[in-house]
Design a protein around this motif. Sequence first.
Motif, PDB file in Angstrom:
ATOM      1  N   ASP A   1       0.827  -1.188   0.000  1.00  0.00           N
ATOM      2  CA  ASP A   1       0.000   0.000   0.000  1.00  0.00           C
ATOM      3  C   ASP A   1       0.876   1.259   0.000  1.00  0.00           C
ATOM      4  OD1 ASP A   1      -2.581   1.121  -0.043  1.00  0.00           O
ATOM      5  OD2 ASP A   1      -2.433   1.571   2.080  1.00  0.00           O
ATOM      6  N   LEU A   2       1.921   1.291   0.806  1.00  0.00           N
ATOM      7  CA  LEU A   2       2.773   2.476   0.859  1.00  0.00           C
ATOM      8  C   LEU A   2       3.576   2.676  -0.411  1.00  0.00           C
ATOM      9  CD1 LEU A   2       4.081   2.455   4.533  1.00  0.00           C
ATOM     10  CD2 LEU A   2       2.443   4.013   3.505  1.00  0.00           C
ATOM     11  N   LYS A   3       3.943   1.593  -1.086  1.00  0.00           N
ATOM     12  CA  LYS A   3       4.701   1.725  -2.329  1.00  0.00           C
ATOM     13  C   LYS A   3       3.784   2.027  -3.511  1.00  0.00           C
ATOM     14  CE  LYS A   3       8.467  -1.192  -0.837  1.00  0.00           C
ATOM     15  NZ  LYS A   3       9.244  -2.396  -1.076  1.00  0.00           N
ATOM     16  N   GLU A   4       2.502   2.178  -3.253  1.00  0.00           N
ATOM     17  CA  GLU A   4       1.484   2.524  -4.235  1.00  0.00           C
ATOM     18  C   GLU A   4       1.407   1.507  -5.371  1.00  0.00           C
ATOM     19  OE1 GLU A   4       2.190   6.577  -5.340  1.00  0.00           O
ATOM     20  OE2 GLU A   4       2.023   7.277  -3.290  1.00  0.00           O
ATOM     21  N   VAL A   5       1.653   0.237  -5.033  1.00  0.00           N
ATOM     22  CA  VAL A   5       1.538  -0.845  -6.007  1.00  0.00           C
ATOM     23  C   VAL A   5       0.140  -1.456  -5.919  1.00  0.00           C
ATOM     24  CG1 VAL A   5       2.447  -3.103  -6.670  1.00  0.00           C
ATOM     25  CG2 VAL A   5       3.997  -1.317  -5.897  1.00  0.00           C
ATOM     26  N   CYS A   6      -0.404  -1.509  -4.708  1.00  0.00           N
ATOM     27  CA  CYS A   6      -1.752  -2.039  -4.506  1.00  0.00           C
ATOM     28  C   CYS A   6      -2.420  -1.232  -3.399  1.00  0.00           C
ATOM     29  CB  CYS A   6      -1.699  -3.524  -4.163  1.00  0.00           C
ATOM     30  SG  CYS A   6      -0.818  -3.859  -2.639  1.00  0.00           S
ATOM     31  N   MET A   7      -3.723  -1.466  -3.220  1.00  0.00           N
ATOM     32  CA  MET A   7      -4.475  -0.729  -2.212  1.00  0.00           C
ATOM     33  C   MET A   7      -4.923  -1.669  -1.101  1.00  0.00           C
ATOM     34  SD  MET A   7      -6.860   1.867  -4.472  1.00  0.00           S
ATOM     35  CE  MET A   7      -8.175   1.591  -3.351  1.00  0.00           C
ATOM     36  N   LEU A   8      -5.131  -1.102   0.076  1.00  0.00           N
ATOM     37  CA  LEU A   8      -5.644  -1.857   1.207  1.00  0.00           C
ATOM     38  C   LEU A   8      -7.063  -2.329   0.906  1.00  0.00           C
ATOM     39  CD1 LEU A   8      -5.004  -2.737   4.121  1.00  0.00           C
ATOM     40  CD2 LEU A   8      -5.953  -0.580   4.885  1.00  0.00           C
ATOM     41  N   GLY A   9      -7.882  -1.487   0.359  1.00  0.00           N
ATOM     42  CA  GLY A   9      -9.242  -1.847  -0.025  1.00  0.00           C
ATOM     43  C   GLY A   9     -10.178  -1.965   1.169  1.00  0.00           C
ATOM     44  N   ASP A  10     -11.451  -2.201   0.876  1.00  0.00           N
ATOM     45  CA  ASP A  10     -12.470  -2.292   1.921  1.00  0.00           C
ATOM     46  C   ASP A  10     -12.239  -3.471   2.849  1.00  0.00           C
ATOM     47  OD1 ASP A  10     -13.708  -0.051   0.991  1.00  0.00           O
ATOM     48  OD2 ASP A  10     -15.225  -1.121  -0.161  1.00  0.00           O
ATOM     49  N   THR A  11     -11.905  -4.618   2.297  1.00  0.00           N
ATOM     50  CA  THR A  11     -11.712  -5.807   3.123  1.00  0.00           C
ATOM     51  C   THR A  11     -10.538  -5.617   4.072  1.00  0.00           C
ATOM     52  OG1 THR A  11     -12.572  -7.194   1.351  1.00  0.00           O
ATOM     53  CG2 THR A  11     -11.348  -8.292   3.083  1.00  0.00           C
ATOM     54  N   GLY A  12      -9.436  -5.124   3.568  1.00  0.00           N
ATOM     55  CA  GLY A  12      -8.269  -4.892   4.408  1.00  0.00           C
ATOM     56  C   GLY A  12      -8.520  -3.814   5.445  1.00  0.00           C
ATOM     57  N   ALA A  13      -9.236  -2.763   5.058  1.00  0.00           N
ATOM     58  CA  ALA A  13      -9.546  -1.688   5.993  1.00  0.00           C
ATOM     59  C   ALA A  13     -10.464  -2.198   7.103  1.00  0.00           C
ATOM     60  CB  ALA A  13     -10.197  -0.519   5.259  1.00  0.00           C
ATOM     61  N   ASN A  14     -11.417  -3.050   6.746  1.00  0.00           N
ATOM     62  CA  ASN A  14     -12.303  -3.621   7.753  1.00  0.00           C
ATOM     63  C   ASN A  14     -11.538  -4.522   8.717  1.00  0.00           C
ATOM     64  OD1 ASN A  14     -14.586  -2.325   6.805  1.00  0.00           O
ATOM     65  ND2 ASN A  14     -15.155  -4.002   5.458  1.00  0.00           N
ATOM     66  N   MET A  15     -10.628  -5.338   8.194  1.00  0.00           N
ATOM     67  CA  MET A  15      -9.818  -6.201   9.058  1.00  0.00           C
ATOM     68  C   MET A  15      -8.930  -5.367   9.983  1.00  0.00           C
ATOM     69  SD  MET A  15     -10.338  -9.275   9.170  1.00  0.00           S
ATOM     70  CE  MET A  15      -9.101 -10.497   9.451  1.00  0.00           C
ATOM     71  N   LEU A  16      -8.344  -4.314   9.455  1.00  0.00           N
ATOM     72  CA  LEU A  16      -7.512  -3.436  10.269  1.00  0.00           C
ATOM     73  C   LEU A  16      -8.355  -2.788  11.371  1.00  0.00           C
ATOM     74  CD1 LEU A  16      -4.784  -2.063  10.781  1.00  0.00           C
ATOM     75  CD2 LEU A  16      -5.455  -0.332   9.109  1.00  0.00           C
ATOM     76  N   GLY A  17      -9.529  -2.313  11.017  1.00  0.00           N
ATOM     77  CA  GLY A  17     -10.425  -1.687  11.997  1.00  0.00           C
ATOM     78  C   GLY A  17     -10.871  -2.655  13.081  1.00  0.00           C
ATOM     79  N   ILE A  18     -11.224  -3.870  12.683  1.00  0.00           N
ATOM     80  CA  ILE A  18     -11.635  -4.880  13.657  1.00  0.00           C
ATOM     81  C   ILE A  18     -10.489  -5.200  14.605  1.00  0.00           C
ATOM     82  CG2 ILE A  18     -12.224  -7.336  13.902  1.00  0.00           C
ATOM     83  CD1 ILE A  18     -13.864  -6.998  11.297  1.00  0.00           C
ATOM     84  N   THR A  19      -9.297  -5.368  14.073  1.00  0.00           N
ATOM     85  CA  THR A  19      -8.133  -5.698  14.890  1.00  0.00           C
ATOM     86  C   THR A  19      -7.816  -4.575  15.872  1.00  0.00           C
ATOM     87  OG1 THR A  19      -7.237  -7.029  13.079  1.00  0.00           O
ATOM     88  CG2 THR A  19      -5.700  -6.371  14.811  1.00  0.00           C
ATOM     89  N   LEU A  20      -7.781  -3.336  15.382  1.00  0.00           N
ATOM     90  CA  LEU A  20      -7.495  -2.206  16.270  1.00  0.00           C
ATOM     91  C   LEU A  20      -8.597  -2.034  17.317  1.00  0.00           C
ATOM     92  CD1 LEU A  20      -6.099   0.408  13.735  1.00  0.00           C
ATOM     93  CD2 LEU A  20      -4.817  -0.941  15.397  1.00  0.00           C
ATOM     94  N   GLY A  21      -9.840  -2.203  16.928  1.00  0.00           N
ATOM     95  CA  GLY A  21     -10.954  -2.099  17.878  1.00  0.00           C
ATOM     96  C   GLY A  21     -10.909  -3.187  18.935  1.00  0.00           C
ATOM     97  N   TYR A  22     -10.584  -4.394  18.523  1.00  0.00           N
ATOM     98  CA  TYR A  22     -10.504  -5.516  19.457  1.00  0.00           C
ATOM     99  C   TYR A  22      -9.423  -5.276  20.504  1.00  0.00           C
ATOM    100  CZ  TYR A  22      -9.576 -10.174  21.285  1.00  0.00           C
ATOM    101  OH  TYR A  22      -9.356 -11.240  22.117  1.00  0.00           O
ATOM    102  N   TYR A  23      -8.231  -4.886  20.044  1.00  0.00           N
ATOM    103  CA  TYR A  23      -7.139  -4.669  20.986  1.00  0.00           C
ATOM    104  C   TYR A  23      -7.345  -3.419  21.828  1.00  0.00           C
ATOM    105  CZ  TYR A  23      -4.595  -8.663  19.333  1.00  0.00           C
ATOM    106  OH  TYR A  23      -4.238  -9.950  19.051  1.00  0.00           O
ATOM    107  N   THR A  24      -8.038  -2.430  21.304  1.00  0.00           N
ATOM    108  CA  THR A  24      -8.392  -1.256  22.103  1.00  0.00           C
ATOM    109  C   THR A  24      -9.324  -1.668  23.236  1.00  0.00           C
ATOM    110  OG1 THR A  24      -8.135   0.272  20.251  1.00  0.00           O
ATOM    111  CG2 THR A  24      -9.534   1.003  22.065  1.00  0.00           C
ATOM    112  N   ALA A  25     -10.342  -2.454  22.907  1.00  0.00           N
ATOM    113  CA  ALA A  25     -11.300  -2.917  23.910  1.00  0.00           C
ATOM    114  C   ALA A  25     -10.640  -3.842  24.925  1.00  0.00           C
ATOM    115  CB  ALA A  25     -12.474  -3.622  23.235  1.00  0.00           C
ATOM    116  N   LEU A  26      -9.701  -4.646  24.479  1.00  0.00           N
ATOM    117  CA  LEU A  26      -9.059  -5.638  25.338  1.00  0.00           C
ATOM    118  C   LEU A  26      -8.022  -5.019  26.272  1.00  0.00           C
ATOM    119  CD1 LEU A  26      -8.852  -8.754  25.809  1.00  0.00           C
ATOM    120  CD2 LEU A  26      -6.986  -8.736  24.152  1.00  0.00           C
ATOM    121  N   LEU A  27      -7.235  -4.073  25.772  1.00  0.00           N
ATOM    122  CA  LEU A  27      -6.060  -3.625  26.512  1.00  0.00           C
ATOM    123  C   LEU A  27      -6.195  -2.270  27.202  1.00  0.00           C
ATOM    124  CD1 LEU A  27      -3.360  -4.713  23.909  1.00  0.00           C
ATOM    125  CD2 LEU A  27      -4.068  -5.935  25.975  1.00  0.00           C
ATOM    126  N   MET A  28      -7.112  -1.426  26.749  1.00  0.00           N
ATOM    127  CA  MET A  28      -7.198  -0.073  27.309  1.00  0.00           C
ATOM    128  C   MET A  28      -8.223   0.002  28.434  1.00  0.00           C
ATOM    129  SD  MET A  28      -6.961   2.451  24.073  1.00  0.00           S
ATOM    130  CE  MET A  28      -5.409   2.795  23.299  1.00  0.00           C
TER     131      MET A  28
END
Length: 71
Positions: A1-28
């Motif tokens: 994504d950073l090298k602008e060869v491909c995009m994260l896309g909706d699926t990747g963004a959703n997975m990233l959001g779920i992961t960050l939300g899960y660990y936020t809820a778990l650890l904070m």
Amino acid sequence: DLKEVCMLGDTGANMLGITLGYYTALLMGNGAKLTVIAILACIHIIAEKSSLSKIISNNKLLSYLDNLGRS
């Protein structure tokens, strides 16, 4: 994504959001969770009123952070 060869896309963004939300809820603590929710709500309200792309491009710090890792 950073090298602008491909995009994260909706699926990747959703997975990233779920992961960050899960660990936020778990650890904070409750105060940190409320702070995160308030920040996200503010970003959502701002995004409804104006373009985040314009805000980022017009702000030196946000533009710098947005361009990190790009060639």
